[in-house]
Design a protein around this motif. Structure first.
Motif, PDB file in Angstrom:
ATOM      1  N   ASN A  68       0.830  -1.201   0.000  1.00 57.19           N
ATOM      2  CA  ASN A  68       0.000   0.000   0.000  1.00 57.19           C
ATOM      3  C   ASN A  68       0.864   1.250   0.000  1.00 57.19           C
ATOM      4  O   ASN A  68       1.623   1.495   0.938  1.00 57.19           O
ATOM      5  CB  ASN A  68      -0.917  -0.004   1.237  1.00 57.19           C
ATOM      6  N   CYS A  69       0.746   2.014  -1.083  1.00 51.97           N
ATOM      7  CA  CYS A  69       1.433   3.308  -1.172  1.00 51.97           C
ATOM      8  C   CYS A  69       0.407   4.416  -1.379  1.00 51.97           C
ATOM      9  O   CYS A  69       0.714   5.450  -1.998  1.00 51.97           O
ATOM     10  CB  CYS A  69       2.442   3.311  -2.331  1.00 51.97           C
ATOM     11  N   ASP A  70      -0.804   4.186  -0.889  1.00 49.34           N
ATOM     12  CA  ASP A  70      -1.895   5.128  -1.153  1.00 49.34           C
ATOM     13  C   ASP A  70      -1.568   6.541  -0.696  1.00 49.34           C
ATOM     14  O   ASP A  70      -1.841   7.512  -1.402  1.00 49.34           O
ATOM     15  CB  ASP A  70      -3.184   4.657  -0.467  1.00 49.34           C
ATOM     16  N   GLU A  71      -0.985   6.662   0.512  1.00 50.63           N
ATOM     17  CA  GLU A  71      -0.696   7.988   1.054  1.00 50.63           C
ATOM     18  C   GLU A  71       0.329   8.717   0.190  1.00 50.63           C
ATOM     19  O   GLU A  71       0.157   9.896  -0.144  1.00 50.63           O
ATOM     20  CB  GLU A  71      -0.171   7.860   2.486  1.00 50.63           C
ATOM     21  N   GLU A  72       1.393   8.000  -0.184  1.00 48.15           N
ATOM     22  CA  GLU A  72       2.428   8.613  -1.020  1.00 48.15           C
ATOM     23  C   GLU A  72       1.890   8.944  -2.404  1.00 48.15           C
ATOM     24  O   GLU A  72       2.234   9.987  -2.988  1.00 48.15           O
ATOM     25  CB  GLU A  72       3.636   7.677  -1.144  1.00 48.15           C
TER      26      GLU A  72
END
Length: 488
Positions: free
Chosen positions: A158-162
């Motif tokens: 999960n790299c959603d925030e980045e």
């Protein structure tokens, strides 16, 4: 997922095509007979934004597509942006493109958006861009493929925030670059001296013209004076030279009187020439302003409107206050943030990701089997993220693209349970031998027997037999009398 049946309808024309669960050949004896259109119609029926082919407008047609996944059938109906899915228990309606991912998640059972986003790029190879699409780029139309997204999705990372932050930075960067473009445009306007007020009445235009003419007169007068001086200086020098005068210096040296011996003559001449050049530039600037005002006053109605729109735009642009130094500084800072975020995302995507090694092993295996030298498929795992396609010839790239696609399909099946169909449009490129395509098909038969594959070509590759399904087109997809389903 397998395609079972496709029905096309335009007006009163309607035709149903059935598919074999294993091998299907979309065949014609010549090109431009409807094969590519037919494949795109299948993909369009799944809800993808597929572009029309010549003479075909998908938005005016109706599509019924029956697919099967895990022994369960789904009947999909699509007309333009409306699409519905009937799974036998309920019918759910969706609106494209807003509900595309929800609809695909319904069909595939996969809730990972990054995997869903890259399914088409894994199983569909379009004849135009597909055979050069390796790991990122356009699949068809506005549909893109990105290997980093797929790798993250398959490993559950999960790299959603980045990614959200990166999107904000890139959108801001785009806006500030637009601002910089405005600043550059403003600078050009001021350099051209185009500072006339627009949308003014004729009286104001007349006043402006008279003021410019007043400004022009002394400039032109000085140019005439300088020209006169230059002319007289030349006459004087020639006159003196004709007399062949000489003078004697204090030392007794005899010196002929010429333009070369006249003190400061060359400096004076260069000064006059330079001054005249500056005045000529001022005169050109004033004349340009007068010409624009005269044109504004005398233009016919149509040209007047067009010119006024352009002038109004320029006038409004000039009113925008942009600090180019501050804007450029912000752009550099945003570019730095973007590089940093991309680096973080890249590390979180690749570091200790077993999917990367599995993809690499699978790609290397099939590329080697197809005769690709190991020097083209690097032993380094990060090769699968390469952007270097220029070093690959047509035939080698063709084989490597096929190997990449098989690896994607294999890993998607292992990680998600989705058994994708394999759709190949025109697998014979200009530099690809038929024997290579036959090897590809043999690999599909041997290692991908659970997958349905559909091949569109003018060659039969020994698929044209009773054990396979053949759909033959003679003269276009809409000429339904020419569409032959041999199994019917």
């Amino acid at each position: 997922m397998k395609f079972i049946e496709l029905t096309l309808k335009e007006g009163l024309l309607k035709k149903t095509f059935k598919f074999s669960e294993i091998a299907n050949l979309i065949y014609s004896k010549k090109n431009s007979a409807g094969k590519t259109t037919f494949l795109r119609a299948i993909i369009y029926s799944l809800g993808y934004p597929i572009p029309n082919t010549r003479g075909i407008n998908f938005k005016k047609m109706e599509f019924w597509l029956t697919i099967e996944k895990a022994n369960k059938q789904y009947r999909i109906y699509r007309r333009d942006s409306y699409i519905s899915v009937d799974d036998g228990k309920e019918q759910v309606e969706y609106s494209l493109p807003v509900d595309f991912y929800e609809m695909m998640m319904h069909i595939t059972g996969c809730k990972n958006r990054e995997i869903v986003n890259n399914l088409l790029g894994a199983f569909y190879v379009d004849q135009e861009k597909g055979w050069t699409l390796l790991n990122r780029g356009i699949v068809i139309g506005d549909v893109h493929f990105n290997i980093e997204e797929l790798v993250r999705g398959l490993d559950g990372r999960n790299c959603d925030e980045e990614l959200k932050r990166l999107k904000i930075v890139e959108e801001s960067l785009k806006k500030y670059r637009y601002m910089m473009s405005v600043s550059d445009y403003q600078e050009r306007l001021f350099e051209e001296g185009d500072d006339v007020e627009y949308d003014t009445p004729d009286e104001k235009i007349e006043i402006d013209i008279e003021m410019l003419k007043s400004e022009r007169e002394p400039v032109q007068k000085e140019i005439r004076q300088i020209s006169d001086i230059q002319r007289k200086n030349k006459i004087l020098v020639d006159y003196i030279s004709d007399f062949k005068l000489v003078v004697k210096s204090s030392s007794g040296e005899v010196i002929p009187v010429t333009k070369d011996t006249l003190l400061d003559f060359d400096d004076n001449r260069e000064f006059l020439a330079g001054r005249k050049k500056i005045l000529a530039m001022d005169l050109e600037r004033i004349d340009k302003k007068i010409s624009k005002l005269e044109e504004k006053k005398n233009n016919n109605r149509y040209l007047f409107k067009v010119e006024t729109a352009i002038e109004a735009f320029d006038s409004n642009i000039k009113k925008i206050k942009v600090n180019p130094i501050a804007t450029n500084s912000i752009i550099k800072d945003l570019e730095k943030q973007r590089r940093k975020l991309k680096s973080v995302i890249n590390k979180k995507t690749i570091t200790n990701n077993s999917v990367v090694q599995e993809l690499h092993d699978c790609i290397s295996k099939y590329a080697k089997e197809l005769g690709v030298n190991e020097e083209y498929v690097s032993p380094r795992r990060d090769y699968i993220f390469t952007s270097d396609l220029k070093s690959l010839s047509g035939a080698i790239l063709h084989k490597i693209v096929f190997s990449f696609r098989l690896a994607y399909i294999k890993l998607i099946k292992e990680k998600t349970g989705i058994v994708l169909p394999i759709v190949l449009d025109s697998p014979s490129g200009r530099e690809v031998e038929h024997s290579t395509v036959k090897k590809m098909i043999n690999i599909l038969r041997r290692d991908y027997s659970e997958h349905q594959f559909i091949v569109a070509s003018i060659y039969d590759y020994e698929l044209k037999n009773k054990n396979n399904n053949i759909i033959e087109f003679v003269d276009g997809i809409l000429n339904f009398s020419d569409a032959i389903d041999i199994r019917e």
